[in-house]
Structure formats: structure tokens, C-alpha cells
Write an enzyme that holds these catalytic residues in place. Structure first.
Site, PDB file in Angstrom:
ATOM      1  N   ARG A  32      37.626 -81.544  52.674  1.00 51.41           N
ATOM      2  CA  ARG A  32      36.328 -81.843  52.774  1.00 51.41           C
ATOM      3  C   ARG A  32      35.603 -82.389  53.969  1.00 51.41           C
ATOM      4  O   ARG A  32      34.514 -81.745  54.410  1.00 51.41           O
ATOM      5  CB  ARG A  32      35.860 -82.451  51.418  1.00 51.41           C
ATOM      6  CG  ARG A  32      36.643 -81.758  49.918  1.00 51.41           C
ATOM      7  CD  ARG A  32      35.818 -82.728  49.482  1.00 51.41           C
ATOM      8  NE  ARG A  32      34.875 -83.516  48.903  1.00 51.41           N
ATOM      9  CZ  ARG A  32      33.808 -83.833  48.112  1.00 51.41           C
ATOM     10  NH1 ARG A  32      34.663 -84.718  47.084  1.00 51.41           N
ATOM     11  NH2 ARG A  32      32.823 -84.030  47.902  1.00 51.41           N
ATOM     12  N   HIS A  78      33.983 -72.257  46.647  1.00 49.19           N
ATOM     13  CA  HIS A  78      33.774 -74.128  47.317  1.00 49.19           C
ATOM     14  C   HIS A  78      33.284 -74.502  45.308  1.00 49.19           C
ATOM     15  O   HIS A  78      32.528 -74.639  45.113  1.00 49.19           O
ATOM     16  CB  HIS A  78      32.723 -74.686  48.067  1.00 49.19           C
ATOM     17  CG  HIS A  78      32.770 -75.621  48.964  1.00 49.19           C
ATOM     18  ND1 HIS A  78      33.674 -76.397  49.776  1.00 49.19           N
ATOM     19  CD2 HIS A  78      32.146 -77.015  48.587  1.00 49.19           C
ATOM     20  CE1 HIS A  78      33.774 -77.051  49.853  1.00 49.19           C
ATOM     21  NE2 HIS A  78      32.352 -77.681  49.275  1.00 49.19           N
ATOM     22  N   TYR A 122      13.848 -69.787  47.508  1.00 46.54           N
ATOM     23  CA  TYR A 122      12.266 -69.244  48.716  1.00 46.54           C
ATOM     24  C   TYR A 122      12.996 -68.693  50.099  1.00 46.54           C
ATOM     25  O   TYR A 122      12.250 -67.881  50.795  1.00 46.54           O
ATOM     26  CB  TYR A 122      11.504 -70.128  48.629  1.00 46.54           C
ATOM     27  CG  TYR A 122      10.846 -70.775  47.438  1.00 46.54           C
ATOM     28  CD1 TYR A 122      10.544 -69.673  46.859  1.00 46.54           C
ATOM     29  CD2 TYR A 122      11.302 -72.145  46.423  1.00 46.54           C
ATOM     30  CE1 TYR A 122       9.663 -69.944  45.409  1.00 46.54           C
ATOM     31  CE2 TYR A 122      10.606 -72.161  45.395  1.00 46.54           C
ATOM     32  CZ  TYR A 122       9.548 -71.663  45.432  1.00 46.54           C
ATOM     33  OH  TYR A 122       9.031 -71.731  43.714  1.00 46.54           O
TER      34      TYR A 122
END
Length: 881
Positions: A32, A78, A122
Site C-alpha cells: 500500500r 483494489h 462530475y
């Protein structure tokens, strides 16, 4: 509690905690938080790019919703929150976060002010062309793949990475017990260094750096290159990071000082800020510093940034000095920041802190592996195609027979078997011949097949040669890196300049002589000498500084804006300040309290100031300090002739100092104590000051002079006495020594001035009632140190006590100042040269109630024709007695 359940195994909680914590730690470190040294990516970055590649989101394809990418990433690769994945995608699209963005974003992807990106539903995105280079040839078996978290598909364990992404984009991350922080670099510089390393595997770090960074490779790596540009101050932190993997890099904002032509007010315009600094928070921080009065001189601050670039405008007050305000901003705000480098990354599954050369070597090794695997893949593909084309060629050579054979065959399998038996074809070749379209049998198509076969055979030969030759393999890598450099390389943004300690205001301030005035209460200011015109002797003068009922001008001198001011206090300490750090004000202005410029200790007040151009440390000063203990306090306090061992000690070190070009400071106190100390003893400025000399509680410092080594000392007193003796009668002493007796004073008398006399000069003596005279140095005979001296000027009657004794030449100009703030500038040649035991002439009209002359300063040589300026109506006077 006991149990007979055989399915339970007793385990010590310490062992289980240790094992579980280590497993978790390694999962965070490897899976990670830390990047792989080969492609410079953490797993989440790699998965985002791979998902975009799988979705066909190339740089020349239409944008797609960011939410679609995030969905694919968390659904396939993930298993973490969508916020973390979207934040990763956003950062890869920010041109102020990455030196070379890997994602091309459309919509609101945040700002340098810390504004968050719009929701992922968006915004739209696709890969940049450079981002695609990280995945180039991924389909050609260039890297290993592994199963995803649910074994439903596979994902690459590392990307092919056609450029050194770890170096050019940097990274940051916090793992368990460790963290990584790597700055970005210029792509062109990084590739130049890698190309050199490929040709010279044994190259040293110096061989990989540009000459500007202390290396020998022109165009190589100079240092970090931040996307927000700005400055890097100093190269020591860079070299430490490159040599050890750890270092501190100091960053500064880029600014310009603009001057309004109408008002003369200065404005600081900041166009670039340090990397990872939030612009909006920076502006708030500066505003709070102004509000808390930690920074003075700022009247307004506003953000004028737009699509053309960044612009933070800091307006200054009328009397503020732009360079000084900038220095304060650097000291207290994030206009100057540090980047702590820790080159920690994953190498072969282990977290390792690497030097610059090691990172470059790992990237080269990765590219060697990628290109070799790609070449083997392409060779297999080429040989497979060659094999089929050879079958085509056999068929074309026996076209009629093979057509007849196929027509006679009862089945496909029979035809295939006959082709393999009669024409020695393989199963693959025979199958390809049977599937050949009839249009391939035309003459033109037959030529194309033969041409393709020749090309494929040439390709096989080239690929085989590459695999057989390490030099050819590395040549391929170099060619590809050169193409990347040509296509995506750009100019350096961040400028690397001298160390922070080397970045002084002298780079911004023109050198000129300034009249510095200091009031009795410690108010200080500076003004150009040109502000004061020359007047004839005896004039009334013009206002030189504002005065108050409880304050008056006490000291005045001339110094360059680039000079140091050594400020000596009544308690025997010394402080440092630059002349340009003093406020510039008009003649009538009071100035600024020096306590706002220097942090005096409780009970301290300024006693003397010495302008010094250069300060250089010396080992001789340290040796003198250590030998100071050899002289007893009794000898120091006595007025007797200096013992032979004292003379030897002082002379030996003095001669050594003269040979090395060192200068000395000569201290004289009000009670007639004198001391000589090497100037280099004061070459290490400290904000808290240093002890300059040991001084009695009832005594105070009167004069400090810079000595070349051969001058005589001349001391004048308030009662008109003076003494002249050889400078070498005062041995060289350490910085903290008390000194020896210079003159024996009568009751009530005190020292008012001391000079280092030069042959051919005259001594100007000025009294408090405005009278004075010049006397040739020859009239002051040499005597022994510690005597009473000779009469210099008569002090009874009209003259009053002596306020100053100054050495002048005919072409000098002097400036007198009174306790009411009146100032007059006149030629020294306009003052008569008369005998030593005389009264003198009037130099300044001090007929005002309570007005007294309190100071005198010698100015630089005049540039005019040597004549005094014309008299004004207010200049009448000058009666000579």
C-alpha cells in the site's frame, strides 16, 4: 481455564501479537504505502493506470467519467474505499502535485489553494501520453502478472515503465514505522544521467551529476525540479540525499520587488511558491504574522492569481524596506520551506533506502529485463509468422500440385496429412495453407508473401542479434529513452542557488554610503549622504533628525549598505546587524528603536557601533583566546609597563595575524582602559550576541576602532587632555579579556574619543559649545601607555568640555550634530589648523537655549571641486575667534 478440545492450540498472546503486527506491517509497506523502485508506483497508482488502459482511455481517445475508472479499480483490483482511489486519480492529474502528470483530467481536479476536486461523477479523465509510456508493451509479456484479490482476473505486479517515473515524479507515503519522501526531477536531466550510466556502469555519483551540482556530466541531474518551480537554496542537502538517501532541501518562493513610480512605495510580487505549500493557507499565515506584529511594514496582501499564473501581491508601507520584509517572510512564513528527502522504496520485496545511483541502476536493470522479455516475445511471434510464411512459400512453389491434392482429398484431415507427408510441412503450416484465401494466389499477393517473409526473416535476425549482444540490447534502451526525452523533455523549472546562508540582502540592495544616526534613547535610522549638502563653517545647519523632550542625537557615522554593524553594549557584549536592515527615513524622522532590530539582554543599552565590511573566521583568534589565561588579573589591572612575557605573547600572535592579513579592533573605555582583539574573533554572528570584553560595572565603552596594525593610539578626554602611544604597547588579547590602562585620568575626567593616528593627518577636537580646531599629529608627542598625556585644547570659559576627538584630512568632510537634532556638514579644510594648547574657532552656532554639540562624524571624500556650498539666508554666522 483448561480445555480438552483438540481443535484449539494454545498460543502466547505476545507471539500472536508480534506475528500479526509484522504481517500487517509488511502488508502496508509492500502492498500500500511504498513505491516499487522499478516503476515508481504504489499498488493503487498502478491499478488506476492499468484499469484506464483496459478501458481504452488513451490520450487520443475520448474522456470517460472518473467514476467508471474508480469502479473498475475497486471492483477488480483494489479492495479499498472509493475515496482513496479517487484521491489517487486526482493527484495524478494535478500539475502542481506531479512534475509530469500521468492523468489528463477534465473538470475540477482541485487547486493549489487546497480546494477539493469535484465529485467523481462530475469529472472526466484519460491517460496522458507520458502516462501511456508506463504501460507501453505491457501486452508483450514484459512483466509478471498476478491474481487479483478474488482470483477472478490478473493484474501486473509492476509496469514496464519506459521512463524513470520514481525519479521524475517523486512520491511520498507513510507506512508502519517508516516513510518515504522523494522529490521530483527534470525528465531530460534524469534521462541524460541514465544514458551515461548505461554506457559507463562503473560511473560514480559525480560522473552522473551536472557541473552545477558539482559533477562532470553536462546536462545531467542538477537537483530536484519541482512543478511549482521556485528556488532551492544550497546544494549540500541535495548531495546528502544523492549520496546517502537522506537529506534536507531548502525551498524558497520566487518574488520580485516592484516600486510604484508615483508614490515610491514597494510591492512584493510572489509568482512561485515552495512545493506542496497551500497558497491560500500561506496568505492567511502571512496575514496572521502581520496581525501579531511579528512582521512589520506590510499594509495589504491579496491574491491576484489567474489562469495566466500565480501572483501574490504584498503591499508595503511607505517607510518599509522590501528586502527586509522579504527576509522576515522567509524566516517566519512558508515562503521558505524544507523538503525532507527519504529515498525509501521497495526493491525485490524489501523496503530499502537508496542512493541516486542505486535508483538509476535499478531502473536500468528493470528496462534491461523488460526489453529482453519483449524481444523474446517478439522473436517468438516473428518465428511463428516466419514458419507460416515458409509454408505459404512451399505452397506457392507447388501451387498446381497442391491444388490438385486438395481437390482429390476426401476430407480436411486427409488433405492436411498429405501436405505434411509430401511437402514436409508442419501441422501449423499445413493448416495455414488449407485456410489460405484464393485471392492470395494472385501474382501480386504471391510477391507480398515473399516480401513479408524476407522482412520477417530480417526481423528474426535482428531480434536474435539483440538477445545475443548486451551492447545492442542496451542500445535499444538508449534509443527508446532518447525518444522519450525528445518527445516529453522540457526545461528545468526550479532554480538552484547558493546556500540559505549565502542568500543575503546584498543581492537585492545597491551598495551606497549611508548616514546612520543613533539617538540617546536608541533610535536608529539611515539616509543617503547626498541628502545633506555641504555648508560653510559657522552655518546654523539643517535638521538631521527629529528630537523629543527626553531624547537627542548621540551618535552619527557613515557606512555602506553592505557593511556589518558591530553593536557593542554597556555590558560588554557585541551584536550584529546589516546597515541595510536599518530603517530609511527623512532628515526629520526619528527612526526606529534599535531594540526592535537587536535582541538586547535585560539592562543592556547600546554603547558603540563599528561598521565593518568583511568578517572572516580565524584560528589565530581562538589561539589567542586560549592563551589569555596565561596573563594574571593583576597585570591586566596595573598601569605599569607591559612585562616581557606579555609583549612576547602579544607580538608573536600579532605578527602572525599581520602575515595572514588579519585586522584588529581597538577598544577604549570611559575610564581609559584599552584592549586590542582580532577582528576575526567576532566572525561568528549570533542572535543572542557575544561577550566582547570584560568591563567594570562603573565603566562603559567609548570607542571601537579597526586597526591595520602599525598605527599609534591617540586618546582624548573631556577635560582637554590627550595621549599618544604606539599601538604595540597594548598586546593582542582574547575576545573576553578586560584590557590594560591606556591613560591616567584626573578626578572627574573621562575619555571622549580615541583614534588610530596616521602620519600627516590632523586631529579635530570639538567642544560642546560649538568650538573646535585642527592640530597636526606631530604636536602630540609619543609617550608611554598609561600616562596622563598632554593638553589638547583649553576647556575653560566659552569652549566647555570636549565632546569629540577625530582624525581628519584636508579633503574630508565632517558632520556635527546637537542634542536638539540640528546637523551641519562642512569641509575639514575650512577649519583652521592651529596649535595644540589653544581655544579654537567657532564650528557651529549653538546659541539655542540648552543646545549643545553632542556628536561628530567624518564623511566620505566629497566628489565636488572641494569648495563649500553657497550660503543661504539661514547660514549666516561663523564668527572666528
Amino acid at each position: 481455564m483448561e480445555t480438552n478440545d483438540t481443535r484449539l492450540t494454545p498460543v502466547a498472546i505476545e507471539d500472536e501479537m508480534r506475528k500479526s503486527y509484522l504481517d500487517y506491517s509488511m502488508s502496508v509497506i509492500v502492498g500500500r504505502a511504498l513505491p516499487d523502485v522499478r516503476d515508481g508506483l504504489k499498488p493503487v497508482h498502478r491499478r488506476v493506470l492499468y484499469a484506464m488502459s483496459e478501458l481504452g482511455m488513451a490520450h487520443n481517445k475520448p474522456f470517460k467519467k472518473s467514476a467508471r475508472v474508480v469502479g473498475d479499480v475497486i471492483g477488480k483490483y483494489h479492495p479499498h474505499g472509493d475515496v482513496a482511489v479517487y484521491d489517487t486519480l486526482v493527484r495524478m492529474a494535478q500539475d502542481f502535485s506531479l512534475r509530469y502528470p500521468l492523468v489528463d483530467g477534465q473538470g475540477n481536479f482541485g487547486s493549489i489553494d487546497g480546494d477539493p476536486a469535484a465529485a467523481m461523477r462530475y469529472t472526466e479523465c484519460r491517460m496522458t501520453a507520458l502516462g501511456e509510456a508506463l504501460l507501453a508493451d505491457l501486452e508483450k509479456d514484459t512483466v509478471d502478472f498476478g491474481p487479483n484479490y478474488d482470483d477472478s482476473t490478473t493484474e501486473p505486479l509492476v509496469l514496464p515503465a519506459a521512463f524513470p517515473n520514481l525519479l521524475v515524479n517523486g512520491t511520498s507515503g507513510i507506512a508502519v514505522g517508516m516513510a518515504t519522501s522523494m522529490p521530483p526531477h527534470n525528465l531530460t536531466e534524469a534521462i541524460v544521467s541514465i544514458l551515461h550510466l548505461i554506457d559507463n556502469p562503473t560511473a560514480t555519483l559525480r560522473d552522473l551529476l551536472d557541473p552545477k551540482a558539482g559533477g562532470t556530466l553536462a546536462g545531467g541531474i542538477q537537483g530536484p525540479d519541482f512543478p511549482t518551480a521556485g528556488f532551492i537554496s544550497g546544494r549540500e542537502g541535495i548531495r546528502a540525499a544523492y549520496e546517502t538517501g537522506r537529506g534536507i532541501i531548502h525551498m524558497r518562493a520566487r518574488h520580485e520587488i516592484e516600486v510604484d513610480k508615483k508614490t515610491g512605495r514597494e510591492t512584493i510580487a510572489v509568482s512561485e511558491i515552495p512545493y506542496m505549500i497551500n497558497k491560500a493557507k500561506l496568505i492567511v499565515q502571512i496575514a496572521e504574522l502581520v496581525k501579531d506584529k511579528r512582521i512589520e511594514g506590510i499594509s495589504d496582501i491579496r491574491d491576484e492569481s489567474d489562469r495566466r499564473g500565480m501572483r501574490i501581491v504584498i503591499e508595503l508601507k511607505r517607510d518599509a524596506i522590501g528586502a527586509i520584509v522579504v527576509n522576515n517572510l522567509f524566516a517566519h512564513s512558508q515562503l521558505e520551506a524544507s523538503f525532507a528527502v527519504t529515498n525509501l522504496s521497495i526493491d525485490a520485496g524489501q523496503p530499502i533506502i537508496m542512493t541516486l545511483k542505486q535508483m538509476l541502476e535499478r531502473f536500468v536493470a528493470h528496462r534491461v529485463d523488460v526489453v529482453e522479455r519483449r524481444t523474446r516475445f517478439e522473436l517468438r511471434q516473428a518465428k511463428a509468422r516466419e514458419h507460416i510464411l515458409i509454408g505459404y512459400e512451399i505452397a506457392l512453389d507447388h501451387l498446381d500440385e497442391i491444388i490438385a491434392l486438395i481437390r482429390a482429398a476426401k476430407s480436411r484431415d486427409e488433405a492436411k496429412a498429405d501436405l505434411m507427408r509430401l511437402y514436409a510441412m508442419s501441422e501449423i503450416q499445413s493448416k495455414a495453407v488449407l485456410e489460405m484465401q484464393l485471392q492470395r494466389l494472385t501474382g501480386l499477393e504471391r510477391d507480398k508473401i515473399r516480401q513479408e517473409l524476407a522482412e520477417v526473416q530480417a526481423l528474426v535476425a535482428r531480434l536474435s542479434a539483440i538477445l545475443a549482444s548486451d551492447a545492442l540490447l542496451r542500445g535499444v534502451i538508449k534509443d527508446e529513452l532518447t525518444q522519450i526525452k525528445t518527445k516529453f523533455g522540457d526545461a528545468r523549472r526550479t532554480e538552484i542557488v547558493g546556500d540559505v546562508a549565502d542568500l543575503s540582502d546584498e543581492d537585492l540592495i545597491a551598495e551606497e554610503d549611508m548616514v546612520v544616526t543613533v539617538s540617546h534613547l536608541g533610535y536608529v535610522k539611515r539616509n543617503p549622504t547626498s541628502l545633506y549638502r555641504a555648508q560653510r563653517r559657522g552655518g546654523k545647519g539643517k535638521t538631521g533628525a527629529g528630537s523629543a523632550d527626553d531624547d537627542f542625537i548621540e551618535q552619527l557615522f557613515v557606512a555602506s549598505t553592505h557593511a556589518y554593524l558591530l553593536v557593542f553594549t554597556n555590558m560588554g557584549r557585541v551584536y550584529w546587524v546589516k546597515v541595510h536592515a536599518l530603517p530609511q527615513a527623512g532628515r526629520a524622522a526619528r527612526g526606529k528603536a534599535i531594540v526592535n532590530l537587536i535582541a538586547f539582554q535585560p539592562g543592556e543599552k547600546m554603547a558603540a557601533i563599528l561598521p565593518v565590511k568583511d568578517l572572516v573566521p580565524s584560528a589565530i583568534a581562538d589561539e589567542l583566546e586560549s592563551k589569555e589565561e596565561e596573563v594574571t588579573d593583576e597585570v591586566e589591572a596595573s598601569g605599569e609597563t607591559m612585562p616581557v612575557d606579555e609583549v612576547a605573547l602579544g607580538t608573536t600572535l600579532e605578527n602572525e595575524a599581520i602575515r595572514s592579513g588579519e585586522k584588529m579592533l581597538v577598544f577604549v573605555t570611559k575610564k581609559g582602559i584599552i584592549k586590542r582583539t582580532l577582528l576575526s574573533a567576532f566572525a561568528n554572528p549570533r542572535n543572542a550576541g557575544l561577550k566582547a570584553l570584560a568591563i567594570d560595572e562603573s565603566d562603559e565603552l567609548v570607542s571601537v576602532r579597526l586597526a591595520e596594525g602599525g598605527e599609534d593610539v591617540l586618546i582624548g578626554t573631556a577635560e582637554g587632555m590627550s595621549i599618544r602611544f604606539a599601538q604595540n604597547r597594548v598586546r593582542a588579547m582574547g575576545r573576553t579579556a578586560r584590557g590594560v590602562k591606556g591613560i591616567t585620568l584626573s578626578s572627574g575626567d573621562c575619555v571622549v574619543g580615541a583614534e588610530l593616528a596616521h602620519v600627516g593627518s590632523t586631529i579635530l577636537t570639538v567642544t560642546e559649545n560649538g568650538y573646535g580646531k585642527r592640530t597636526t599629529l606631530d604636536e602630540y608627542r609619543l609617550t608611554g601607555r598609561g600616562g596622563k598625556g598632554v593638553i589638547d585644547i583649553k576647556t575653560e570659559g566659552r569652549n566647555g568640555k570636549v565632546v569629540a576627538t577625530v582624525q581628519v584630512a584636508d579633503n574630508d568632510e565632517v558632520m556635527l550634530i546637537t542634542n536638539l537634532g540640528m546637523l551641519i556638514r562642512t569641509k575639514a579644510s575650512a577649519i583652521n589648523v592651529i596649535g595644540r594648547n589653544t581655544q579654537g574657532v567657532r564650528l557651529m552656532d549653538v546659541r539655542g537655549a540648552g543646545e549643545k554639540v553632542v556628536g561628530l562624524a567624518k564623511l566620505p571624500e566629497s566628489d565636488d571641486d572641494g569648495t563649500a556650498g553657497p550660503l543661504d539666508d539661514e547660514d549666516e554666522g561663523g564668527e572666528q575667534v
